[in-house]
Design an enzyme around this catalytic site. Sequence first.
Site, PDB file in Angstrom:
ATOM      1  N   PHE A   1     -15.501   4.331   7.552  1.00  0.00           N
ATOM      2  CA  PHE A   1     -14.113   4.644   7.186  1.00  0.00           C
ATOM      3  C   PHE A   1     -13.870   4.606   5.683  1.00  0.00           C
ATOM      4  O   PHE A   1     -12.739   4.794   5.233  1.00  0.00           O
ATOM      5  CB  PHE A   1     -13.137   3.685   7.893  1.00  0.00           C
ATOM      6  CG  PHE A   1     -13.329   2.213   7.589  1.00  0.00           C
ATOM      7  CD1 PHE A   1     -12.783   1.644   6.441  1.00  0.00           C
ATOM      8  CD2 PHE A   1     -14.047   1.396   8.452  1.00  0.00           C
ATOM      9  CE1 PHE A   1     -12.942   0.302   6.153  1.00  0.00           C
ATOM     10  CE2 PHE A   1     -14.216   0.031   8.166  1.00  0.00           C
ATOM     11  CZ  PHE A   1     -13.659  -0.508   7.013  1.00  0.00           C
TER      12      PHE A   1
ATOM     13  N   GLU B   1      -9.954  -9.989  -7.655  1.00  0.00           N
ATOM     14  CA  GLU B   1      -9.009  -8.884  -7.480  1.00  0.00           C
ATOM     15  C   GLU B   1      -7.896  -8.935  -8.530  1.00  0.00           C
ATOM     16  O   GLU B   1      -7.473  -7.892  -9.043  1.00  0.00           O
ATOM     17  CB  GLU B   1      -8.442  -8.911  -6.062  1.00  0.00           C
ATOM     18  CG  GLU B   1      -9.529  -8.594  -5.031  1.00  0.00           C
ATOM     19  CD  GLU B   1      -9.050  -8.613  -3.587  1.00  0.00           C
ATOM     20  OE1 GLU B   1      -7.917  -9.084  -3.322  1.00  0.00           O
ATOM     21  OE2 GLU B   1      -9.813  -8.164  -2.719  1.00  0.00           O
TER      22      GLU B   1
ATOM     23  N   THR C   1      -5.729  -7.191  10.711  1.00  0.00           N
ATOM     24  CA  THR C   1      -5.937  -5.914  10.022  1.00  0.00           C
ATOM     25  C   THR C   1      -5.365  -4.741  10.820  1.00  0.00           C
ATOM     26  O   THR C   1      -4.676  -3.878  10.274  1.00  0.00           O
ATOM     27  CB  THR C   1      -7.450  -5.693   9.777  1.00  0.00           C
ATOM     28  OG1 THR C   1      -7.944  -6.788   9.009  1.00  0.00           O
ATOM     29  CG2 THR C   1      -7.700  -4.391   9.046  1.00  0.00           C
TER      30      THR C   1
ATOM     31  N   ARG D   1       2.427  -6.824   9.307  1.00  0.00           N
ATOM     32  CA  ARG D   1       1.791  -5.724  10.046  1.00  0.00           C
ATOM     33  C   ARG D   1       2.297  -5.660  11.484  1.00  0.00           C
ATOM     34  O   ARG D   1       2.457  -4.583  12.053  1.00  0.00           O
ATOM     35  CB  ARG D   1       0.277  -5.893  10.002  1.00  0.00           C
ATOM     36  CG  ARG D   1      -0.307  -5.603   8.609  1.00  0.00           C
ATOM     37  CD  ARG D   1      -1.727  -6.099   8.478  1.00  0.00           C
ATOM     38  NE  ARG D   1      -2.381  -5.640   7.252  1.00  0.00           N
ATOM     39  CZ  ARG D   1      -3.564  -6.066   6.833  1.00  0.00           C
ATOM     40  NH1 ARG D   1      -4.220  -6.998   7.535  1.00  0.00           N
ATOM     41  NH2 ARG D   1      -4.086  -5.605   5.729  1.00  0.00           N
TER      42      ARG D   1
ATOM     43  N   HIS E   1      -2.040  -5.325   1.445  1.00  0.00           N
ATOM     44  CA  HIS E   1      -3.349  -5.942   1.176  1.00  0.00           C
ATOM     45  C   HIS E   1      -3.137  -7.339   0.642  1.00  0.00           C
ATOM     46  O   HIS E   1      -2.215  -7.572  -0.150  1.00  0.00           O
ATOM     47  CB  HIS E   1      -4.125  -5.126   0.127  1.00  0.00           C
ATOM     48  CG  HIS E   1      -5.350  -5.839  -0.361  1.00  0.00           C
ATOM     49  ND1 HIS E   1      -6.568  -5.725   0.270  1.00  0.00           N
ATOM     50  CD2 HIS E   1      -5.532  -6.725  -1.385  1.00  0.00           C
ATOM     51  CE1 HIS E   1      -7.451  -6.509  -0.356  1.00  0.00           C
ATOM     52  NE2 HIS E   1      -6.845  -7.121  -1.359  1.00  0.00           N
TER      53      HIS E   1
ATOM     54  N   ARG F   1      -2.274 -14.193   3.873  1.00  0.00           N
ATOM     55  CA  ARG F   1      -3.043 -13.562   4.964  1.00  0.00           C
ATOM     56  C   ARG F   1      -2.382 -13.818   6.313  1.00  0.00           C
ATOM     57  O   ARG F   1      -2.305 -12.932   7.158  1.00  0.00           O
ATOM     58  CB  ARG F   1      -4.485 -14.096   4.985  1.00  0.00           C
ATOM     59  CG  ARG F   1      -5.345 -13.682   3.808  1.00  0.00           C
ATOM     60  CD  ARG F   1      -5.663 -12.219   3.780  1.00  0.00           C
ATOM     61  NE  ARG F   1      -6.349 -11.734   4.954  1.00  0.00           N
ATOM     62  CZ  ARG F   1      -7.006 -10.569   5.007  1.00  0.00           C
ATOM     63  NH1 ARG F   1      -7.081  -9.792   3.940  1.00  0.00           N
ATOM     64  NH2 ARG F   1      -7.577 -10.167   6.107  1.00  0.00           N
TER      65      ARG F   1
ATOM     66  N   ASN G   1      -1.821   0.031   7.188  1.00  0.00           N
ATOM     67  CA  ASN G   1      -1.349  -1.293   7.604  1.00  0.00           C
ATOM     68  C   ASN G   1      -0.536  -2.004   6.519  1.00  0.00           C
ATOM     69  O   ASN G   1      -0.444  -3.231   6.490  1.00  0.00           O
ATOM     70  CB  ASN G   1      -2.530  -2.144   8.088  1.00  0.00           C
ATOM     71  CG  ASN G   1      -3.593  -2.296   7.032  1.00  0.00           C
ATOM     72  OD1 ASN G   1      -3.416  -1.865   5.895  1.00  0.00           O
ATOM     73  ND2 ASN G   1      -4.701  -2.929   7.389  1.00  0.00           N
TER      74      ASN G   1
ATOM     75  N   LYS H   1       0.830  -1.207   0.000  1.00  0.00           N
ATOM     76  CA  LYS H   1       0.000   0.000   0.000  1.00  0.00           C
ATOM     77  C   LYS H   1       0.873   1.269   0.000  1.00  0.00           C
ATOM     78  O   LYS H   1       2.094   1.188   0.197  1.00  0.00           O
ATOM     79  CB  LYS H   1      -0.915  -0.041   1.229  1.00  0.00           C
ATOM     80  CG  LYS H   1      -1.963  -1.163   1.191  1.00  0.00           C
ATOM     81  CD  LYS H   1      -2.865  -1.070   2.428  1.00  0.00           C
ATOM     82  CE  LYS H   1      -3.963  -2.101   2.412  1.00  0.00           C
ATOM     83  NZ  LYS H   1      -4.871  -1.948   3.582  1.00  0.00           N
TER      84      LYS H   1
ATOM     85  N   TYR I   1     -12.546  -1.807  -3.153  1.00  0.00           N
ATOM     86  CA  TYR I   1     -13.046  -1.818  -1.770  1.00  0.00           C
ATOM     87  C   TYR I   1     -14.576  -1.742  -1.715  1.00  0.00           C
ATOM     88  O   TYR I   1     -15.130  -1.288  -0.716  1.00  0.00           O
ATOM     89  CB  TYR I   1     -12.413  -0.676  -0.974  1.00  0.00           C
ATOM     90  CG  TYR I   1     -10.990  -0.965  -0.533  1.00  0.00           C
ATOM     91  CD1 TYR I   1     -10.687  -2.118   0.191  1.00  0.00           C
ATOM     92  CD2 TYR I   1      -9.955  -0.081  -0.806  1.00  0.00           C
ATOM     93  CE1 TYR I   1      -9.387  -2.393   0.608  1.00  0.00           C
ATOM     94  CE2 TYR I   1      -8.650  -0.355  -0.386  1.00  0.00           C
ATOM     95  CZ  TYR I   1      -8.377  -1.505   0.323  1.00  0.00           C
ATOM     96  OH  TYR I   1      -7.096  -1.781   0.752  1.00  0.00           O
TER      97      TYR I   1
HETATM   98  P1  IDP Z   1      -7.898  -6.487   5.509  1.00  0.00           P
HETATM   99  O1  IDP Z   1      -7.061  -5.503   4.741  1.00  0.00           O
HETATM  100  O2  IDP Z   1      -7.142  -7.105   6.660  1.00  0.00           O
HETATM  101  O3  IDP Z   1      -8.575  -7.509   4.625  1.00  0.00           O
HETATM  102  P2  IDP Z   1     -10.524  -5.210   5.719  1.00  0.00           P
HETATM  103  O4  IDP Z   1     -11.468  -5.399   6.868  1.00  0.00           O
HETATM  104  O5  IDP Z   1     -10.867  -5.852   4.433  1.00  0.00           O
HETATM  105  O6  IDP Z   1      -9.060  -5.633   6.218  1.00  0.00           O
HETATM  106  O7  IDP Z   1     -10.375  -3.636   5.512  1.00  0.00           O
HETATM  107  C1  IDP Z   1      -9.751  -3.116   4.358  1.00  0.00           C
HETATM  108  C2  IDP Z   1      -8.810  -2.008   4.777  1.00  0.00           C
HETATM  109  O8  IDP Z   1      -9.563  -0.920   5.302  1.00  0.00           O
HETATM  110  C3  IDP Z   1      -7.848  -2.366   5.930  1.00  0.00           C
HETATM  111  O9  IDP Z   1      -6.705  -3.056   5.479  1.00  0.00           O
HETATM  112  C4  IDP Z   1      -7.526  -1.016   6.497  1.00  0.00           C
HETATM  113  O10 IDP Z   1      -6.557  -0.328   5.696  1.00  0.00           O
HETATM  114  C5  IDP Z   1      -8.857  -0.275   6.365  1.00  0.00           C
HETATM  115  N1  IDP Z   1      -9.706  -0.398   7.566  1.00  0.00           N
HETATM  116  C6  IDP Z   1     -10.370  -1.478   8.011  1.00  0.00           C
HETATM  117  N2  IDP Z   1     -11.093  -1.217   9.117  1.00  0.00           N
HETATM  118  C7  IDP Z   1     -10.878   0.102   9.388  1.00  0.00           C
HETATM  119  C8  IDP Z   1     -11.358   0.996  10.406  1.00  0.00           C
HETATM  120  O11 IDP Z   1     -12.142   0.628  11.298  1.00  0.00           O
HETATM  121  N3  IDP Z   1     -10.903   2.279  10.331  1.00  0.00           N
HETATM  122  C9  IDP Z   1     -10.054   2.727   9.361  1.00  0.00           C
HETATM  123  N4  IDP Z   1      -9.602   1.929   8.379  1.00  0.00           N
HETATM  124  C10 IDP Z   1      -9.997   0.630   8.383  1.00  0.00           C
HETATM  125 MG    MG Z   2     -10.121  -7.405   3.274  1.00  0.00          MG
END
Ligand code: IDP
Ligand code: MG
Length: 154
Positions: free
Chosen positions: A60, A131, A94, A105, A118, A88, A115, A12, A52
């Site tokens: 968010f 994707e 996350t 992470r 992806h 993963r 983080n 990212k 997304y």
């Molecule tokens: P992942 O990347 O571990 O699959 P997802 O739940 O799919 O996590 O969320 C996508 C991305 O959105 C996360 O990697 C993170 O950058 C962001 N994100 C997820 N939850 C939050 C939140 O509660 N606040 C701000 N950003 C978030």
């Molecule tokens: Mg995800």
Amino acid sequence: MTDRERTFVMAKPDAVQRGLVGEIVSRLEDRGLKMVGAKFMRIDQDLAHDHYAEHEDEPFFDDLVSFITSGPVLAMVWEGHDATRQVREMMGETDCREAAPGTIRGDFGLDLQNNLVHGSDHEDPGANEREIDLFFDEDELVDYERVDETWLYS
Ligand code: IDP
Ligand code: MG
């Protein structure tokens, strides 16, 4: 081998700005996963919304789109046994603060949004192929054998 699969991975914008792209690539290489596609690019608004889409009702979402379009990313496709789940596991939770040491992470981040990496969701069947299709044309993916492959797999 039948259980070899492809998965979508992205370093990212924060990983690019913090000089951690090589570290992320290196970890996946060291594990035995094989890079079969890579594209250094800037994600535009439309692609961010498509990628997304599952989060579009989240509070968010706007911040997430701003973040992911804020600078260049390295979009990649990696192949290997059980690749989606393994990536993963190597990414960690996350929220970097919850991610175990030893994960990308957990070793390099302290934030929820920023983080670093992806990876396609292994609990969402077809997410990896969806994707990959979103970011790559078929002719941008490369079929080849890594010289160590005969030793990686029995
Ligand atoms: P992942 O990347 O571990 O699959 P997802 O739940 O799919 O996590 O969320 C996508 C991305 O959105 C996360 O990697 C993170 O950058 C962001 N994100 C997820 N939850 C939050 C939140 O509660 N606040 C701000 N950003 C978030
Ligand atoms: Mg995800």
